[in-house]
Design a protein around this motif. Sequence first.
Motif, PDB file in Angstrom:
ATOM      1  N   LEU A 161       0.800  -1.218   0.000  1.00 35.81           N
ATOM      2  CA  LEU A 161       0.000   0.000   0.000  1.00 35.81           C
ATOM      3  C   LEU A 161       0.838   1.277   0.000  1.00 35.81           C
ATOM      4  N   VAL A 162       2.153   1.135  -0.097  1.00 35.12           N
ATOM      5  CA  VAL A 162       3.056   2.285  -0.106  1.00 35.12           C
ATOM      6  C   VAL A 162       4.010   2.146  -1.283  1.00 35.12           C
ATOM      7  N   LYS A 163       4.204   3.217  -2.035  1.00 37.26           N
ATOM      8  CA  LYS A 163       5.149   3.205  -3.155  1.00 37.26           C
ATOM      9  C   LYS A 163       6.264   4.209  -2.886  1.00 37.26           C
ATOM     10  N   THR A 164       7.481   3.818  -3.218  1.00 37.83           N
ATOM     11  CA  THR A 164       8.625   4.714  -3.056  1.00 37.83           C
ATOM     12  C   THR A 164       8.788   5.563  -4.313  1.00 37.83           C
ATOM     13  N   TYR A 165       9.599   6.582  -4.211  1.00 31.74           N
ATOM     14  CA  TYR A 165       9.913   7.429  -5.366  1.00 31.74           C
ATOM     15  C   TYR A 165      10.475   6.572  -6.503  1.00 31.74           C
ATOM     16  N   GLU A 166      11.372   5.658  -6.143  1.00 28.34           N
ATOM     17  CA  GLU A 166      11.993   4.808  -7.162  1.00 28.34           C
ATOM     18  C   GLU A 166      10.964   3.911  -7.853  1.00 28.34           C
ATOM     19  N   GLN A 167      10.007   3.385  -7.088  1.00 24.54           N
ATOM     20  CA  GLN A 167       8.965   2.539  -7.682  1.00 24.54           C
ATOM     21  C   GLN A 167       8.074   3.340  -8.625  1.00 24.54           C
ATOM     22  N   VAL A 168       7.763   4.576  -8.260  1.00 18.10           N
ATOM     23  CA  VAL A 168       6.948   5.422  -9.123  1.00 18.10           C
ATOM     24  C   VAL A 168       7.714   5.758 -10.400  1.00 18.10           C
ATOM     25  N   LEU A 169       8.998   6.047 -10.263  1.00 19.64           N
ATOM     26  CA  LEU A 169       9.842   6.345 -11.427  1.00 19.64           C
ATOM     27  C   LEU A 169       9.918   5.143 -12.362  1.00 19.64           C
ATOM     28  N   GLU A 170      10.129   3.964 -11.801  1.00 18.39           N
ATOM     29  CA  GLU A 170      10.185   2.730 -12.599  1.00 18.39           C
ATOM     30  C   GLU A 170       8.851   2.454 -13.281  1.00 18.39           C
ATOM     31  N   ASN A 171       7.773   2.822 -12.640  1.00 17.35           N
ATOM     32  CA  ASN A 171       6.445   2.580 -13.184  1.00 17.35           C
ATOM     33  C   ASN A 171       6.171   3.384 -14.445  1.00 17.35           C
ATOM     34  N   LEU A 172       6.895   4.479 -14.639  1.00 18.35           N
ATOM     35  CA  LEU A 172       6.744   5.242 -15.878  1.00 18.35           C
ATOM     36  C   LEU A 172       7.056   4.364 -17.087  1.00 18.35           C
ATOM     37  N   LYS A 173       7.992   3.420 -16.907  1.00 15.81           N
ATOM     38  CA  LYS A 173       8.349   2.493 -17.993  1.00 15.81           C
ATOM     39  C   LYS A 173       7.519   1.215 -17.930  1.00 15.81           C
ATOM     40  N   SER A 174       7.434   0.622 -16.758  1.00 14.56           N
ATOM     41  CA  SER A 174       6.805  -0.701 -16.633  1.00 14.56           C
ATOM     42  C   SER A 174       5.273  -0.658 -16.661  1.00 14.56           C
ATOM     43  N   LYS A 175       4.704   0.469 -16.220  1.00 12.60           N
ATOM     44  CA  LYS A 175       3.242   0.616 -16.151  1.00 12.60           C
ATOM     45  C   LYS A 175       2.580  -0.552 -15.410  1.00 12.60           C
ATOM     46  N   GLN A 176       3.163  -0.915 -14.272  1.00 11.80           N
ATOM     47  CA  GLN A 176       2.650  -2.021 -13.464  1.00 11.80           C
ATOM     48  C   GLN A 176       1.422  -1.628 -12.638  1.00 11.80           C
ATOM     49  N   PHE A 177       1.309  -0.357 -12.314  1.00 11.28           N
ATOM     50  CA  PHE A 177       0.159   0.083 -11.524  1.00 11.28           C
ATOM     51  C   PHE A 177      -0.323   1.440 -12.002  1.00 11.28           C
ATOM     52  N   GLN A 178      -1.574   1.745 -11.698  1.00  9.36           N
ATOM     53  CA  GLN A 178      -2.179   3.029 -12.060  1.00  9.36           C
ATOM     54  C   GLN A 178      -1.912   4.024 -10.942  1.00  9.36           C
ATOM     55  N   LEU A 179      -1.349   5.153 -11.273  1.00  9.62           N
ATOM     56  CA  LEU A 179      -1.073   6.203 -10.296  1.00  9.62           C
ATOM     57  C   LEU A 179      -2.091   7.317 -10.500  1.00  9.62           C
ATOM     58  N   VAL A 180      -2.752   7.738  -9.423  1.00  5.79           N
ATOM     59  CA  VAL A 180      -3.763   8.784  -9.504  1.00  5.79           C
ATOM     60  C   VAL A 180      -3.296   9.984  -8.690  1.00  5.79           C
ATOM     61  N   ASP A 181      -3.328  11.169  -9.301  1.00  9.71           N
ATOM     62  CA  ASP A 181      -2.990  12.421  -8.625  1.00  9.71           C
ATOM     63  C   ASP A 181      -4.303  13.076  -8.220  1.00  9.71           C
ATOM     64  N   SER A 182      -4.536  13.221  -6.931  1.00  9.51           N
ATOM     65  CA  SER A 182      -5.827  13.723  -6.448  1.00  9.51           C
ATOM     66  C   SER A 182      -5.840  15.235  -6.226  1.00  9.51           C
ATOM     67  N   ARG A 183      -4.759  15.911  -6.600  1.00 11.75           N
ATOM     68  CA  ARG A 183      -4.738  17.361  -6.408  1.00 11.75           C
ATOM     69  C   ARG A 183      -5.666  18.059  -7.403  1.00 11.75           C
ATOM     70  N   ALA A 184      -5.979  19.322  -7.121  1.00  7.39           N
ATOM     71  CA  ALA A 184      -6.795  20.119  -8.040  1.00  7.39           C
ATOM     72  C   ALA A 184      -6.053  20.285  -9.361  1.00  7.39           C
ATOM     73  N   GLN A 185      -6.803  20.544 -10.440  1.00  4.87           N
ATOM     74  CA  GLN A 185      -6.227  20.590 -11.777  1.00  4.87           C
ATOM     75  C   GLN A 185      -5.054  21.574 -11.885  1.00  4.87           C
ATOM     76  N   GLY A 186      -5.197  22.759 -11.280  1.00  6.81           N
ATOM     77  CA  GLY A 186      -4.126  23.756 -11.366  1.00  6.81           C
ATOM     78  C   GLY A 186      -2.826  23.286 -10.735  1.00  6.81           C
ATOM     79  N   ARG A 187      -2.923  22.575  -9.628  1.00  4.43           N
ATOM     80  CA  ARG A 187      -1.723  22.034  -8.976  1.00  4.43           C
ATOM     81  C   ARG A 187      -1.151  20.895  -9.809  1.00  4.43           C
TER      82      ARG A 187
END
Length: 200
Positions: A161-187
Motif C-alpha cells: 500500500l506504499v510506493k517509493t519514489y523509485e517505484q513510481v519512477l520505474e512505473n513510468l516504464k513498466s506501467k505495473q500500476f495506475q497512479l492517480v494524482d488527487s490534487r486540483a487541476q491547477g496544482r
Amino acid sequence: MVQQLLYRALVSSKWLAESVRAGKLGPSLRVLDASWYSPGTREARKEYLERHVPGASFFDIEECRDTASPYEMMLPSEAHFANYVGRLGIGNDTHVVVYDGDELGTFYAPRVWWMFRVFGHRTVSVLNGGFRNWLKEGHPVTSEPSCPEPATFKATLDHSLVKTYEQVLENLKSKQFQLVDSRAQGRYLGTQPEPDAVGR
C-alpha cells in the motif's frame, strides 16, 4: 448487521449517532477527529476542544508521523503508530470511525483511514460527510475530551500500500500500476502553487 458495517469504508452519521446514543463507544468502537489544516488557517485541536462528536478522541497527524523525515507527513514507524493509537484506546479488534472538520468532510479523515489500513487494521471507516454533515443533521456535540483506557495495538506495515519514489519512477516504464494524482487541476498542471510551498 453490525459485522457487515465493520468493513465498510463509510458509515453514516445516523449509524454513528445511534451507536453513541446506545453507549457502544468503548474498546470495540472508537471515534477519532482527524482534522488538520494548513498553518495559519484554522486550529484543529482548538476546534476539537470546543466541540466534537461525543466520545471522540483527537488524532494529531503532527504527532503521528515520521518527525525525522525531511518530507512532510511521512508515515511513522510501526512501533510509533502502534504506541500512538494504543494510547487512544485502540486495539486490533477495535472498529475505528474517523472524521474531520473540513468543508467537504473528507480532507484528512481518509488519510488516517489509509494509515490504519497500511498498518494492517481493516476495521476502520470514514464518517460519511464528516463533522460538517454531523452538525447539519443535528447530532449532539460535546467539549468534553475523551480519555480512553490505553490498549495494545500491533501494527504490521503492508508494503503493497506504499510506493517509493523509485517505484513510481520505474512505473513510468513498466506501467505495473495506475497512479492517480488527487490534487486540483491547477496544482496537477503546475499552473497553481502548492500550499505551504514557499521557497520550493
